[in-house]
Design a protein around this motif. Structure first.
Motif, PDB file in Angstrom:
ATOM      1  N   ARG A 193       0.851  -1.186   0.000  1.00 43.53           N
ATOM      2  CA  ARG A 193       0.000   0.000   0.000  1.00 43.53           C
ATOM      3  C   ARG A 193       0.886   1.235   0.000  1.00 43.53           C
ATOM      4  NH1 ARG A 193      -4.338   0.479   4.642  1.00 43.53           N
ATOM      5  NH2 ARG A 193      -4.931  -1.532   3.736  1.00 43.53           N
ATOM      6  N   LEU A 194       0.625   2.110  -0.956  1.00 44.46           N
ATOM      7  CA  LEU A 194       1.306   3.390  -1.063  1.00 44.46           C
ATOM      8  C   LEU A 194       0.333   4.427  -0.506  1.00 44.46           C
ATOM      9  CD1 LEU A 194       2.451   2.815  -4.757  1.00 44.46           C
ATOM     10  CD2 LEU A 194       3.531   2.003  -2.645  1.00 44.46           C
ATOM     11  N   MET A 195       0.789   5.246   0.425  1.00 49.66           N
ATOM     12  CA  MET A 195      -0.150   6.033   1.229  1.00 49.66           C
ATOM     13  C   MET A 195       0.376   7.452   1.412  1.00 49.66           C
ATOM     14  SD  MET A 195      -1.791   4.333   4.601  1.00 49.66           S
ATOM     15  CE  MET A 195      -3.299   4.868   5.374  1.00 49.66           C
ATOM     16  N   LYS A 196      -0.475   8.438   1.192  1.00 50.07           N
ATOM     17  CA  LYS A 196      -0.054   9.824   1.343  1.00 50.07           C
ATOM     18  C   LYS A 196      -1.014  10.561   2.260  1.00 50.07           C
ATOM     19  CE  LYS A 196       2.283  13.386  -1.319  1.00 50.07           C
ATOM     20  NZ  LYS A 196       2.790  13.742  -2.655  1.00 50.07           N
ATOM     21  N   TYR A 197      -0.434  11.109   3.333  1.00 45.17           N
ATOM     22  CA  TYR A 197      -1.191  11.915   4.293  1.00 45.17           C
ATOM     23  C   TYR A 197      -0.982  13.380   3.937  1.00 45.17           C
ATOM     24  CZ  TYR A 197      -0.993   7.712   7.291  1.00 45.17           C
ATOM     25  OH  TYR A 197      -1.089   6.436   7.813  1.00 45.17           O
ATOM     26  N   TYR A 198      -2.065  14.072   3.623  1.00 41.71           N
ATOM     27  CA  TYR A 198      -1.973  15.480   3.253  1.00 41.71           C
ATOM     28  C   TYR A 198      -2.220  16.377   4.467  1.00 41.71           C
ATOM     29  CZ  TYR A 198      -2.060  13.913  -1.586  1.00 41.71           C
ATOM     30  OH  TYR A 198      -1.757  13.297  -2.783  1.00 41.71           O
ATOM     31  N   ARG A 199      -1.578  17.533   4.436  1.00 42.71           N
ATOM     32  CA  ARG A 199      -1.748  18.502   5.525  1.00 42.71           C
ATOM     33  C   ARG A 199      -3.207  18.958   5.635  1.00 42.71           C
ATOM     34  NH1 ARG A 199       2.923  21.909   2.859  1.00 42.71           N
ATOM     35  NH2 ARG A 199       2.316  20.476   1.195  1.00 42.71           N
ATOM     36  N   ARG A 200      -3.601  19.287   6.860  1.00 42.89           N
ATOM     37  CA  ARG A 200      -4.983  19.669   7.110  1.00 42.89           C
ATOM     38  C   ARG A 200      -5.055  21.114   7.582  1.00 42.89           C
ATOM     39  NH1 ARG A 200      -7.543  15.059  10.853  1.00 42.89           N
ATOM     40  NH2 ARG A 200      -6.508  16.373  12.391  1.00 42.89           N
ATOM     41  N   SER A 201      -6.258  21.630   7.562  1.00 47.49           N
ATOM     42  CA  SER A 201      -6.470  23.015   7.993  1.00 47.49           C
ATOM     43  C   SER A 201      -6.342  23.115   9.511  1.00 47.49           C
ATOM     44  CB  SER A 201      -7.863  23.489   7.570  1.00 47.49           C
ATOM     45  OG  SER A 201      -8.868  22.794   8.301  1.00 47.49           O
ATOM     46  N   GLU A 202      -6.063  24.330   9.976  1.00 44.59           N
ATOM     47  CA  GLU A 202      -5.968  24.560  11.425  1.00 44.59           C
ATOM     48  C   GLU A 202      -7.286  24.219  12.120  1.00 44.59           C
ATOM     49  OE1 GLU A 202      -4.513  28.368  12.526  1.00 44.59           O
ATOM     50  OE2 GLU A 202      -2.750  28.280  11.215  1.00 44.59           O
ATOM     51  N   GLU A 203      -8.392  24.491  11.421  1.00 45.85           N
ATOM     52  CA  GLU A 203      -9.699  24.197  12.007  1.00 45.85           C
ATOM     53  C   GLU A 203      -9.875  22.688  12.214  1.00 45.85           C
ATOM     54  OE1 GLU A 203     -14.464  24.918  11.113  1.00 45.85           O
ATOM     55  OE2 GLU A 203     -12.979  25.373   9.558  1.00 45.85           O
ATOM     56  N   GLU A 204      -9.468  21.902  11.193  1.00 47.76           N
ATOM     57  CA  GLU A 204      -9.575  20.444  11.318  1.00 47.76           C
ATOM     58  C   GLU A 204      -8.676  19.922  12.432  1.00 47.76           C
ATOM     59  OE1 GLU A 204     -10.586  18.514   7.024  1.00 47.76           O
ATOM     60  OE2 GLU A 204      -8.642  19.519   7.170  1.00 47.76           O
ATOM     61  N   GLU A 205      -7.474  20.481  12.538  1.00 48.75           N
ATOM     62  CA  GLU A 205      -6.556  20.035  13.577  1.00 48.75           C
ATOM     63  C   GLU A 205      -7.139  20.313  14.967  1.00 48.75           C
ATOM     64  OE1 GLU A 205      -4.215  18.175  13.028  1.00 48.75           O
ATOM     65  OE2 GLU A 205      -3.279  18.630  11.113  1.00 48.75           O
ATOM     66  N   PRO A 278       2.120  15.810  12.332  1.00 55.51           N
ATOM     67  CA  PRO A 278       3.573  15.739  12.522  1.00 55.51           C
ATOM     68  C   PRO A 278       4.075  16.792  13.505  1.00 55.51           C
ATOM     69  CG  PRO A 278       3.019  15.606  10.191  1.00 55.51           C
ATOM     70  CD  PRO A 278       1.751  15.980  10.912  1.00 55.51           C
ATOM     71  N   PRO A 279       5.304  16.608  13.998  1.00 53.54           N
ATOM     72  CA  PRO A 279       5.910  17.610  14.881  1.00 53.54           C
ATOM     73  C   PRO A 279       5.966  18.976  14.200  1.00 53.54           C
ATOM     74  CG  PRO A 279       7.228  15.611  14.827  1.00 53.54           C
ATOM     75  CD  PRO A 279       6.188  15.459  13.772  1.00 53.54           C
ATOM     76  N   GLU A 280       6.086  20.016  14.994  1.00 48.21           N
ATOM     77  CA  GLU A 280       5.982  21.390  14.485  1.00 48.21           C
ATOM     78  C   GLU A 280       6.968  21.681  13.358  1.00 48.21           C
ATOM     79  OE1 GLU A 280       5.667  25.948  16.259  1.00 48.21           O
ATOM     80  OE2 GLU A 280       5.869  24.239  17.612  1.00 48.21           O
ATOM     81  N   ASP A 286       3.847  16.933   3.401  1.00 47.12           N
ATOM     82  CA  ASP A 286       2.927  15.807   3.378  1.00 47.12           C
ATOM     83  C   ASP A 286       3.720  14.563   3.784  1.00 47.12           C
ATOM     84  OD1 ASP A 286       0.757  17.359   2.460  1.00 47.12           O
ATOM     85  OD2 ASP A 286       1.486  17.206   0.393  1.00 47.12           O
ATOM     86  N   ARG A 287       3.005  13.515   4.125  1.00 46.06           N
ATOM     87  CA  ARG A 287       3.652  12.318   4.698  1.00 46.06           C
ATOM     88  C   ARG A 287       3.415  11.129   3.764  1.00 46.06           C
ATOM     89  NH1 ARG A 287       2.275   8.309   8.597  1.00 46.06           N
ATOM     90  NH2 ARG A 287       3.990   7.851  10.034  1.00 46.06           N
ATOM     91  N   LEU A 288       4.491  10.652   3.144  1.00 45.47           N
ATOM     92  CA  LEU A 288       4.403   9.538   2.193  1.00 45.47           C
ATOM     93  C   LEU A 288       4.792   8.245   2.897  1.00 45.47           C
ATOM     94  CD1 LEU A 288       3.923   8.730  -0.808  1.00 45.47           C
ATOM     95  CD2 LEU A 288       6.402   9.023  -1.139  1.00 45.47           C
ATOM     96  N   GLY A 289       3.954   7.231   2.763  1.00 45.07           N
ATOM     97  CA  GLY A 289       4.219   5.954   3.419  1.00 45.07           C
ATOM     98  C   GLY A 289       4.190   4.797   2.447  1.00 45.07           C
ATOM     99  N   VAL A 290       4.981   3.760   2.757  1.00 42.92           N
ATOM    100  CA  VAL A 290       5.018   2.517   1.985  1.00 42.92           C
ATOM    101  C   VAL A 290       4.864   1.359   2.966  1.00 42.92           C
ATOM    102  CG1 VAL A 290       6.386   1.043   0.475  1.00 42.92           C
ATOM    103  CG2 VAL A 290       6.490   3.523   0.201  1.00 42.92           C
ATOM    104  N   PHE A 291       3.901   0.482   2.693  1.00 40.17           N
ATOM    105  CA  PHE A 291       3.563  -0.600   3.613  1.00 40.17           C
ATOM    106  C   PHE A 291       3.448  -1.929   2.864  1.00 40.17           C
ATOM    107  CE2 PHE A 291       1.732   3.313   5.113  1.00 40.17           C
ATOM    108  CZ  PHE A 291       1.796   3.290   6.498  1.00 40.17           C
ATOM    109  N   TYR A 292       3.582  -3.010   3.630  1.00 43.85           N
ATOM    110  CA  TYR A 292       3.153  -4.327   3.147  1.00 43.85           C
ATOM    111  C   TYR A 292       2.291  -4.933   4.248  1.00 43.85           C
ATOM    112  CZ  TYR A 292       3.066  -8.931   1.009  1.00 43.85           C
ATOM    113  OH  TYR A 292       2.651 -10.114   0.414  1.00 43.85           O
TER     114      TYR A 292
END
Length: 366
Positions: A193-205, A278-280, A286-292
Protein backbone atom coordinates in the motif's frame (compact mmCIF):
# COMPACT_ATOMS: atom_id res chain seq x y z
CA UNK A 1 18.45 -9.09 -23.86
CA UNK A 2 16.06 -7.08 -21.66
CA UNK A 3 16.99 -3.49 -21.00
CA UNK A 4 18.84 -2.78 -17.76
CA UNK A 5 17.62 0.82 -17.77
CA UNK A 6 14.86 1.53 -15.28
CA UNK A 7 11.95 3.70 -16.40
CA UNK A 8 12.37 7.34 -15.50
CA UNK A 9 10.70 8.56 -12.33
CA UNK A 10 10.77 11.91 -10.58
CA UNK A 11 12.88 11.76 -7.43
CA UNK A 12 11.04 11.95 -4.12
CA UNK A 13 12.95 14.45 -2.00
CA UNK A 14 12.89 13.14 1.52
CA UNK A 15 12.11 15.74 4.22
CA UNK A 16 14.59 16.11 7.10
CA UNK A 17 13.89 14.19 10.30
CA UNK A 18 12.36 16.11 13.19
CA UNK A 19 14.59 17.82 15.74
CA UNK A 20 11.75 18.12 18.25
CA UNK A 21 12.25 16.70 21.73
CA UNK A 22 9.51 14.05 21.61
CA UNK A 23 8.68 11.12 23.84
CA UNK A 24 9.85 8.27 21.63
CA UNK A 25 9.08 4.62 22.31
CA UNK A 26 12.18 2.60 23.15
CA UNK A 27 11.73 -0.08 20.50
CA UNK A 28 14.07 -3.01 20.01
CA UNK A 29 16.04 -3.43 16.78
CA UNK A 30 16.51 -6.90 15.28
CA UNK A 31 19.04 -7.83 12.59
CA UNK A 32 16.96 -9.69 10.03
CA UNK A 33 20.05 -10.98 8.20
CA UNK A 34 20.51 -13.42 11.09
CA UNK A 35 17.20 -15.12 10.24
CA UNK A 36 18.90 -17.04 7.40
CA UNK A 37 20.53 -19.62 9.71
CA UNK A 38 19.16 -21.86 12.49
CA UNK A 39 21.63 -20.34 14.93
CA UNK A 40 20.58 -16.84 13.97
CA UNK A 41 16.89 -17.66 14.33
CA UNK A 42 17.53 -19.15 17.76
CA UNK A 43 19.15 -15.85 18.75
CA UNK A 44 16.47 -13.65 17.18
CA UNK A 45 13.20 -15.19 18.25
CA UNK A 46 13.50 -14.27 21.97
CA UNK A 47 14.34 -10.70 20.94
CA UNK A 48 11.31 -10.53 18.65
CA UNK A 49 9.07 -12.19 21.23
CA UNK A 50 9.99 -9.76 24.00
CA UNK A 51 9.64 -6.73 21.70
CA UNK A 52 6.23 -7.73 20.37
CA UNK A 53 4.91 -8.62 23.82
CA UNK A 54 6.12 -5.31 25.28
CA UNK A 55 5.28 -2.67 22.66
CA UNK A 56 3.92 -4.71 19.75
CA UNK A 57 6.37 -2.92 17.44
CA UNK A 58 9.95 -3.78 16.51
CA UNK A 59 12.50 -2.30 14.10
CA UNK A 60 14.20 -4.59 11.58
CA UNK A 61 17.46 -3.75 9.82
CA UNK A 62 19.59 -5.61 7.23
CA UNK A 63 16.42 -6.75 5.49
CA UNK A 64 17.96 -7.16 2.04
CA UNK A 65 17.17 -3.85 0.34
CA UNK A 66 19.88 -1.25 -0.05
CA UNK A 67 19.30 2.45 0.68
CA UNK A 68 19.17 3.10 -3.09
CA UNK A 69 16.53 0.37 -3.60
CA UNK A 70 14.49 1.76 -0.72
CA UNK A 71 14.71 5.29 -2.12
CA UNK A 72 13.61 4.08 -5.55
CA UNK A 73 10.48 2.53 -4.03
CA UNK A 74 9.59 5.87 -2.45
CA UNK A 75 10.10 7.55 -5.84
CA UNK A 76 7.60 5.09 -7.32
CA UNK A 77 5.25 5.43 -4.34
CA UNK A 78 4.65 9.10 -5.16
CA UNK A 79 3.59 8.38 -8.76
CA UNK A 80 -0.07 7.46 -8.05
CA UNK A 81 -0.60 10.76 -6.24
CA UNK A 82 1.54 13.18 -8.27
CA UNK A 83 1.19 11.84 -11.80
CA UNK A 84 -2.14 10.02 -12.21
CA UNK A 85 -4.87 12.51 -13.29
CA UNK A 86 -7.92 12.86 -11.03
CA UNK A 87 -10.26 11.42 -13.65
CA UNK A 88 -8.11 8.32 -14.01
CA UNK A 89 -7.98 7.99 -10.22
CA UNK A 90 -11.76 7.65 -10.26
CA UNK A 91 -11.50 4.84 -12.81
CA UNK A 92 -9.20 2.89 -10.50
CA UNK A 93 -10.97 3.66 -7.22
CA UNK A 94 -11.48 0.61 -5.00
CA UNK A 95 -15.08 -0.31 -4.21
CA UNK A 96 -14.07 -0.88 -0.59
CA UNK A 97 -17.50 -1.21 1.01
CA UNK A 98 -18.64 -3.76 -1.55
CA UNK A 99 -15.59 -6.02 -1.95
CA UNK A 100 -13.85 -5.59 1.41
CA UNK A 101 -10.29 -4.92 0.33
CA UNK A 102 -8.10 -1.95 -0.57
CA UNK A 103 -7.05 -2.61 -4.17
CA UNK A 104 -6.84 0.61 -6.15
CA UNK A 105 -7.34 4.14 -4.87
CA UNK A 106 -8.92 5.22 -1.64
CA UNK A 107 -9.60 8.92 -1.94
CA UNK A 108 -9.50 11.60 0.72
CA UNK A 109 -12.45 12.21 3.03
CA UNK A 110 -13.56 8.56 2.99
CA UNK A 111 -13.00 7.71 6.66
CA UNK A 112 -14.58 9.39 9.67
CA UNK A 113 -11.86 10.67 11.99
CA UNK A 114 -14.12 12.56 14.40
CA UNK A 115 -17.83 11.84 14.05
CA UNK A 116 -18.92 14.42 16.59
CA UNK A 117 -17.21 17.27 14.72
CA UNK A 118 -17.72 15.79 11.23
CA UNK A 119 -13.96 15.56 10.49
CA UNK A 120 -12.97 13.25 7.64
CA UNK A 121 -9.53 11.97 6.73
CA UNK A 122 -7.09 13.64 4.32
CA UNK A 123 -5.36 10.41 3.25
CA UNK A 124 -5.03 8.95 -0.22
CA UNK A 125 -3.70 5.50 -0.82
CA UNK A 126 -3.20 3.03 -3.63
CA UNK A 127 -3.33 -0.69 -2.84
CA UNK A 128 -1.68 -3.41 -4.94
CA UNK A 129 -2.43 -7.09 -4.34
CA UNK A 130 0.58 -9.42 -3.93
CA UNK A 131 -0.37 -10.73 -7.38
CA UNK A 132 0.33 -7.44 -9.13
CA UNK A 133 -1.31 -8.69 -12.34
CA UNK A 134 -4.65 -9.48 -10.71
CA UNK A 135 -6.07 -6.04 -11.40
CA UNK A 136 -5.20 -3.33 -13.96
CA UNK A 137 -3.26 -0.22 -12.94
CA UNK A 138 -3.23 3.45 -14.04
CA UNK A 139 -1.18 4.23 -17.14
CA UNK A 140 1.52 6.17 -15.25
CA UNK A 141 2.17 3.27 -12.89
CA UNK A 142 2.40 0.49 -15.49
CA UNK A 143 6.11 0.94 -16.36
CA UNK A 144 6.98 0.34 -12.70
CA UNK A 145 4.94 -2.84 -12.20
CA UNK A 146 7.99 -5.16 -12.55
CA UNK A 147 9.75 -3.24 -9.77
CA UNK A 148 6.63 -3.27 -7.61
CA UNK A 149 6.32 -7.02 -8.19
CA UNK A 150 9.91 -7.52 -7.03
CA UNK A 151 9.23 -5.32 -4.00
CA UNK A 152 6.08 -7.25 -3.04
CA UNK A 153 7.89 -10.59 -3.34
CA UNK A 154 10.79 -9.26 -1.27
CA UNK A 155 8.41 -8.23 1.50
CA UNK A 156 6.55 -11.53 1.40
CA UNK A 157 9.45 -13.99 1.20
CA UNK A 158 12.40 -12.10 2.72
CA UNK A 159 10.66 -10.16 5.49
CA UNK A 160 7.25 -11.59 6.43
CA UNK A 161 8.14 -15.28 6.11
CA UNK A 162 11.25 -14.93 8.33
CA UNK A 163 9.18 -13.04 10.91
CA UNK A 164 6.53 -15.79 10.81
CA UNK A 165 9.22 -18.42 11.37
CA UNK A 166 10.54 -16.54 14.39
CA UNK A 167 7.02 -16.24 15.83
CA UNK A 168 6.46 -19.98 15.32
CA UNK A 169 9.74 -20.75 17.13
CA UNK A 170 8.70 -18.47 19.98
CA UNK A 171 5.55 -20.60 20.35
CA UNK A 172 7.64 -23.81 20.24
CA UNK A 173 5.93 -24.80 17.00
CA UNK A 174 7.52 -26.09 13.77
CA UNK A 175 9.12 -23.20 11.89
CA UNK A 176 6.82 -23.41 8.87
CA UNK A 177 3.56 -23.48 10.86
CA UNK A 178 2.56 -19.90 10.07
CA UNK A 179 4.38 -19.70 6.72
CA UNK A 180 2.13 -22.50 5.43
CA UNK A 181 -0.89 -20.28 6.01
CA UNK A 182 0.64 -17.35 4.09
CA UNK A 183 1.05 -18.71 0.57
CA UNK A 184 2.09 -16.25 -2.09
CA UNK A 185 0.03 -18.06 -4.73
CA UNK A 186 -2.91 -18.64 -2.42
CA UNK A 187 -6.14 -16.68 -2.45
CA UNK A 188 -5.77 -13.73 -0.14
CA UNK A 189 -5.33 -9.99 0.01
CA UNK A 190 -1.78 -9.46 1.25
CA UNK A 191 -0.84 -6.23 -0.45
CA UNK A 192 1.54 -3.34 -0.83
CA UNK A 193 0.00 0.00 0.00
CA UNK A 194 1.31 3.39 -1.06
CA UNK A 195 -0.15 6.03 1.23
CA UNK A 196 -0.05 9.82 1.34
CA UNK A 197 -1.19 11.92 4.29
CA UNK A 198 -1.97 15.48 3.25
CA UNK A 199 -1.75 18.50 5.53
CA UNK A 200 -4.98 19.67 7.11
CA UNK A 201 -6.47 23.01 7.99
CA UNK A 202 -5.97 24.56 11.43
CA UNK A 203 -9.70 24.20 12.01
CA UNK A 204 -9.57 20.44 11.32
CA UNK A 205 -6.56 20.04 13.58
CA UNK A 206 -8.26 21.86 16.42
CA UNK A 207 -11.55 19.98 16.14
CA UNK A 208 -9.90 16.55 15.90
CA UNK A 209 -7.27 17.32 18.58
CA UNK A 210 -4.56 16.77 15.93
CA UNK A 211 -5.53 13.12 15.35
CA UNK A 212 -5.24 12.07 11.70
CA UNK A 213 -6.10 8.39 12.17
CA UNK A 214 -7.57 7.30 15.49
CA UNK A 215 -6.05 4.48 17.50
CA UNK A 216 -6.72 1.10 15.91
CA UNK A 217 -5.33 -2.35 15.27
CA UNK A 218 -4.44 -3.75 11.85
CA UNK A 219 -6.66 -6.40 10.31
CA UNK A 220 -4.05 -8.93 9.17
CA UNK A 221 -1.22 -10.93 10.73
CA UNK A 222 1.99 -8.90 10.18
CA UNK A 223 2.39 -5.31 8.96
CA UNK A 224 5.63 -3.99 7.49
CA UNK A 225 6.13 -0.20 7.44
CA UNK A 226 9.15 1.17 5.57
CA UNK A 227 10.43 3.86 7.90
CA UNK A 228 10.17 7.45 6.60
CA UNK A 229 11.16 10.70 8.30
CA UNK A 230 7.90 12.63 8.69
CA UNK A 231 6.65 11.90 12.20
CA UNK A 232 3.08 11.15 13.18
CA UNK A 233 2.98 7.45 14.01
CA UNK A 234 2.37 6.78 17.69
CA UNK A 235 1.91 3.56 19.62
CA UNK A 236 -0.01 2.99 22.81
CA UNK A 237 2.68 2.00 25.29
CA UNK A 238 2.10 -0.15 28.39
CA UNK A 239 0.12 2.01 30.79
CA UNK A 240 -1.82 3.68 28.00
CA UNK A 241 0.53 6.56 27.09
CA UNK A 242 0.96 7.45 23.42
CA UNK A 243 4.61 7.45 22.35
CA UNK A 244 6.16 8.49 19.04
CA UNK A 245 7.91 6.08 16.67
CA UNK A 246 11.35 7.38 15.69
CA UNK A 247 12.55 7.26 12.07
CA UNK A 248 15.57 5.02 11.40
CA UNK A 249 17.03 5.29 7.91
CA UNK A 250 16.33 2.20 5.77
CA UNK A 251 14.76 0.34 8.66
CA UNK A 252 11.43 -1.44 8.86
CA UNK A 253 8.82 -1.00 11.55
CA UNK A 254 6.97 -4.27 12.09
CA UNK A 255 3.83 -4.96 14.11
CA UNK A 256 1.25 -7.68 14.60
CA UNK A 257 -2.45 -7.41 13.78
CA UNK A 258 -5.80 -8.98 14.64
CA UNK A 259 -5.21 -12.28 12.87
CA UNK A 260 -1.98 -12.94 14.77
CA UNK A 261 -3.92 -12.27 17.95
CA UNK A 262 -6.43 -14.96 16.98
CA UNK A 263 -3.71 -17.49 16.07
CA UNK A 264 -1.77 -16.98 19.29
CA UNK A 265 -4.69 -16.77 21.69
CA UNK A 266 -3.74 -13.24 22.73
CA UNK A 267 -0.06 -14.09 23.34
CA UNK A 268 0.77 -11.59 20.60
CA UNK A 269 -1.87 -8.91 20.91
CA UNK A 270 -2.67 -6.69 17.90
CA UNK A 271 -0.70 -3.46 18.26
CA UNK A 272 -2.70 -0.32 19.06
CA UNK A 273 -1.37 2.64 17.06
CA UNK A 274 -2.54 5.93 15.59
CA UNK A 275 -1.36 8.79 13.37
CA UNK A 276 -1.31 12.41 14.56
CA UNK A 277 -0.21 15.73 13.12
CA UNK A 278 3.57 15.74 12.52
CA UNK A 279 5.91 17.61 14.88
CA UNK A 280 5.98 21.39 14.48
CA UNK A 281 9.18 21.44 12.39
CA UNK A 282 7.63 19.05 9.84
CA UNK A 283 4.18 20.56 9.39
CA UNK A 284 4.96 21.93 5.93
CA UNK A 285 5.37 18.43 4.52
CA UNK A 286 2.93 15.81 3.38
CA UNK A 287 3.65 12.32 4.70
CA UNK A 288 4.40 9.54 2.19
CA UNK A 289 4.22 5.95 3.42
CA UNK A 290 5.02 2.52 1.99
CA UNK A 291 3.56 -0.60 3.61
CA UNK A 292 3.15 -4.33 3.15
CA UNK A 293 0.09 -5.77 4.87
CA UNK A 294 0.34 -9.53 5.23
CA UNK A 295 -2.74 -11.71 5.57
CA UNK A 296 -3.15 -15.48 5.63
CA UNK A 297 -4.96 -17.30 2.84
CA UNK A 298 -8.65 -16.43 2.67
CA UNK A 299 -9.82 -19.95 3.60
CA UNK A 300 -7.79 -20.16 6.83
CA UNK A 301 -9.88 -20.24 9.99
CA UNK A 302 -8.71 -17.94 12.78
CA UNK A 303 -8.19 -20.58 15.46
CA UNK A 304 -5.56 -20.53 18.21
CA UNK A 305 -2.64 -22.96 18.00
CA UNK A 306 -3.75 -25.12 20.91
CA UNK A 307 -0.82 -27.46 20.19
CA UNK A 308 1.67 -24.76 21.22
CA UNK A 309 3.41 -25.70 24.50
CA UNK A 310 3.85 -21.99 25.22
CA UNK A 311 0.13 -21.29 24.95
CA UNK A 312 -0.55 -24.32 27.16
CA UNK A 313 1.66 -22.78 29.83
CA UNK A 314 0.40 -19.19 29.68
CA UNK A 315 -3.22 -19.88 28.76
CA UNK A 316 -5.28 -18.98 25.69
CA UNK A 317 -7.43 -15.86 25.57
CA UNK A 318 -10.14 -16.49 22.99
CA UNK A 319 -12.11 -13.66 21.42
CA UNK A 320 -14.87 -16.12 20.51
CA UNK A 321 -15.60 -19.85 20.91
CA UNK A 322 -13.58 -21.99 18.49
CA UNK A 323 -16.73 -23.10 16.66
CA UNK A 324 -17.48 -19.42 15.88
CA UNK A 325 -13.96 -18.50 14.74
CA UNK A 326 -14.23 -16.56 11.44
CA UNK A 327 -12.36 -17.29 8.24
CA UNK A 328 -9.63 -14.82 7.34
CA UNK A 329 -11.69 -13.61 4.39
CA UNK A 330 -14.74 -13.03 6.60
CA UNK A 331 -12.74 -11.06 9.19
CA UNK A 332 -10.97 -8.99 6.52
CA UNK A 333 -14.21 -8.07 4.79
CA UNK A 334 -16.01 -7.33 8.04
CA UNK A 335 -13.31 -4.99 9.30
CA UNK A 336 -12.46 -3.35 5.98
CA UNK A 337 -16.00 -2.53 4.91
CA UNK A 338 -16.86 -0.86 8.22
CA UNK A 339 -13.53 0.81 9.10
CA UNK A 340 -13.97 4.57 9.25
CA UNK A 341 -17.51 4.28 7.93
CA UNK A 342 -19.67 2.90 10.72
CA UNK A 343 -21.00 4.92 13.64
CA UNK A 344 -19.09 3.71 16.67
CA UNK A 345 -20.55 3.41 20.16
CA UNK A 346 -18.88 4.60 23.33
CA UNK A 347 -17.11 1.75 25.06
CA UNK A 348 -16.77 0.99 28.74
CA UNK A 349 -13.15 2.24 28.79
CA UNK A 350 -12.23 5.93 28.79
CA UNK A 351 -11.78 7.38 25.27
CA UNK A 352 -12.59 4.05 23.62
CA UNK A 353 -15.26 3.49 20.98
CA UNK A 354 -16.52 0.08 19.89
CA UNK A 355 -18.16 -1.78 17.05
CA UNK A 356 -19.08 -5.46 16.70
CA UNK A 357 -17.69 -7.54 13.80
CA UNK A 358 -18.79 -11.18 13.48
CA UNK A 359 -19.99 -11.06 17.06
CA UNK A 360 -16.58 -9.84 18.30
CA UNK A 361 -16.00 -6.43 19.87
CA UNK A 362 -13.49 -4.26 18.00
CA UNK A 363 -12.11 -1.21 19.80
CA UNK A 364 -11.03 2.18 18.46
CA UNK A 365 -8.94 4.49 20.63
CA UNK A 366 -9.23 8.28 20.76
Amino acid sequence: MPSLTLPECERYIQPPATKEDLEFADLAIIDLSKAHTPEGRAELYPQLRDALRTYGFVYAINHGYSQAQRDRIFDIADVPFNVVPPEEMKTYTANIEKVGYYAGFKGRQFWKVDTENNILDQIEHYGINKDVTRRPHPQALRPFIPEIDAFVRHNHFNIVHPILRLIALSLELPEETLVEKHNFDGTGESCARLMKYYRRSEEEEEKSKNVWLKGHTDVGSVTVLWSQPVGGLQIQAPGGRWKWVRHIENALVINTGDMMGFFTGGYYKPTIHRVVQPPEDQRNYDRLGVFYFSMPDDNVRLLPYVESPVLHRVGIQRRCPDEDAPLCMTWRKGRTTTYGRSDLKKGTEHNVEEEVIEGIVVKHYN
